[in-house]
Write an enzyme that holds these catalytic residues in place. Structure first.
Site, PDB file in Angstrom:
ATOM      1  N   ASP A  24       0.829  -1.200   0.000  1.00 60.91           N
ATOM      2  CA  ASP A  24       0.000   0.000   0.000  1.00 60.91           C
ATOM      3  C   ASP A  24       0.864   1.252   0.000  1.00 60.91           C
ATOM      4  O   ASP A  24       0.457   2.284  -0.541  1.00 60.91           O
ATOM      5  CB  ASP A  24      -0.914  -0.022   1.238  1.00 60.91           C
ATOM      6  CG  ASP A  24      -2.002   1.029   1.166  1.00 60.91           C
ATOM      7  OD1 ASP A  24      -2.442   1.363   0.054  1.00 60.91           O
ATOM      8  OD2 ASP A  24      -2.410   1.528   2.221  1.00 60.91           O
ATOM      9  N   HIS A 214      -7.142   1.229   9.729  1.00 62.52           N
ATOM     10  CA  HIS A 214      -6.173   1.621   8.702  1.00 62.52           C
ATOM     11  C   HIS A 214      -6.372   3.120   8.450  1.00 62.52           C
ATOM     12  O   HIS A 214      -7.274   3.513   7.702  1.00 62.52           O
ATOM     13  CB  HIS A 214      -6.446   0.805   7.431  1.00 62.52           C
ATOM     14  CG  HIS A 214      -5.508   1.031   6.309  1.00 62.52           C
ATOM     15  ND1 HIS A 214      -4.726   0.024   5.775  1.00 62.52           N
ATOM     16  CD2 HIS A 214      -5.217   2.137   5.578  1.00 62.52           C
ATOM     17  CE1 HIS A 214      -4.008   0.503   4.773  1.00 62.52           C
ATOM     18  NE2 HIS A 214      -4.301   1.793   4.623  1.00 62.52           N
ATOM     19  N   CYS A 247      -3.451   7.170  -1.806  1.00 63.12           N
ATOM     20  CA  CYS A 247      -4.449   6.452  -2.614  1.00 63.12           C
ATOM     21  C   CYS A 247      -4.625   7.179  -3.937  1.00 63.12           C
ATOM     22  O   CYS A 247      -5.048   8.344  -3.951  1.00 63.12           O
ATOM     23  CB  CYS A 247      -5.780   6.355  -1.880  1.00 63.12           C
ATOM     24  SG  CYS A 247      -7.019   5.463  -2.851  1.00 63.12           S
ATOM     25  N   ASN A 256      -0.139   6.658   4.592  1.00 66.82           N
ATOM     26  CA  ASN A 256      -0.614   5.924   5.746  1.00 66.82           C
ATOM     27  C   ASN A 256       0.083   6.430   7.001  1.00 66.82           C
ATOM     28  O   ASN A 256       1.138   7.060   6.942  1.00 66.82           O
ATOM     29  CB  ASN A 256      -0.285   4.437   5.580  1.00 66.82           C
ATOM     30  CG  ASN A 256      -0.977   3.820   4.397  1.00 66.82           C
ATOM     31  OD1 ASN A 256      -2.172   3.622   4.406  1.00 66.82           O
ATOM     32  ND2 ASN A 256      -0.212   3.505   3.361  1.00 66.82           N
TER      33      ASN A 256
END
Length: 309
Positions: A24, A214, A247, A256
């Site tokens: 990610d 998350h 994202c 993150n």
């Protein structure tokens, strides 16, 4: 007066850190050589982590940064006791994950219709239908499946997400066979009160051990949100070394929450993670140097400054 949810402050004695930086994180950064990724994951494997998301088997056209996941996962030095997972949106992706010897796979859905349409080009109900063949294959091969749920607080297209809708989709993923659902604050607009209300709703139907959180740090609220989640008994936290990631389908979404910052918070709360902060920081320094950026972790930057004194 704001009516606050009834939240306990009974922190868990130990939490599981689910490291998502190699997937990610890196899927939203500049492309890197495969060997650099292998070195990064190998360093993470020495830190005490038990879960490392190591690759993604999605369309190389949509996420070119992950096009080498098969080679990377075949080349890493695996350590006993570590689950190396991969994102698999469809049967083709699942078969590649099997070839890569993934210990676990993940599917990803959305709690909002707008984000589902923009991210995977279908409705929420259609996305759940698409996952059924993957779940059947996973069960056949005895591979655990984790679910990701995006936009659990707000959606960049639909606005605020109803907590009951989040709960319904999370419950559907669990009923399909996911052992755990990770609740994603994709655009980072969550605040402790919003998180408390969400978890309060979720916990009325889903037990703590099947929920992870998350958080993205777009508005600087990831750590306060994690503190809130911990205070309500959540025991699994997704985090990304050096705060890598974001994202591509959520305008304005930054990285993150940094694994280094989460470990430091847990240390100060007396919560065991089993992860060595120094090793995680080293991994963060290695990968950010390769990317030509600074870590997005305050703890990492402070440790680096102290090291240079």
């Amino acid at each position: 007066m704001i009516k606050r949810p009834d939240c306990s402050t009974d922190f868990p004695e130990k939490v599981t850190l689910y490291e998502v930086g190699a997937r990610d994180g890196l899927q939203n950064e500049a492309p890197l050589p495969s060997q650099t990724k292998v070195d990064f994951i190998n360093l993470l494997s020495l830190s005490g982590l038990t879960h490392i998301e190591a690759g993604s088997f999605v369309s190389a056209k949509r996420v070119p940064q992950m096009a080498d996941s098969l080679n990377v996962m075949r080349a890493i030095s695996r350590k006993e006791g570590i689950t190396y997972s991969a994102l698999t949106p469809n049967i083709q992706g699942f078969e590649m994950a099997l070839s890569a010897q993934a210990d676990e796979v993940a599917i990803f859905g959305s709690a909002s219709e707008g984000f589902s349409q923009h991210n995977i080009n279908c409705s929420i109900d259609e996305s759940l239908k698409r996952f059924e063949p993957v779940m059947a294959l996973a069960q056949l091969h005895n591979i655990p499946v984790r679910g990701y749920l995006s936009c659990v607080i707000d959606c960049p297209y639909d606005g605020p997400t109803d907590a009951n809708q989040v709960m319904d989709v999370a419950r559907a993923l669990i009923d399909m066979g996911c052992y755990e659902v990770s609740l994603g604050d994709t655009i980072g607009t969550g605040t402790p009160i919003k998180v408390a209300r969400l978890i309060e709703t979720i916990n009325s139907h889903i037990p703590h051990h099947q929920i992870a959180v998350h958080f993205h740090n777009t508005w600087g609220q990831a750590l306060p949100n994690i503190y809130q989640a911990l205070s309500m008994g959540i025991g699994t936290i997704d985090a990304s070394v050096a705060g890598l990631g974001g994202c591509p389908y959520a305008p304005g979404a930054s990285g993150n929450v940094a694994t280094e910052d989460v470990i430091y918070l847990c240390q100060q709360l007396g919560i065991e993670t089993g992860v060595k902060l120094e090793k995680i920081a080293e991994a963060g320094w290695l990968i950010t140097e390769a990317l030509g950026i600074l870590p997005r972790s305050n703890v990492s930057l402070a440790m680096k400054a102290k090291k240079l004194q």
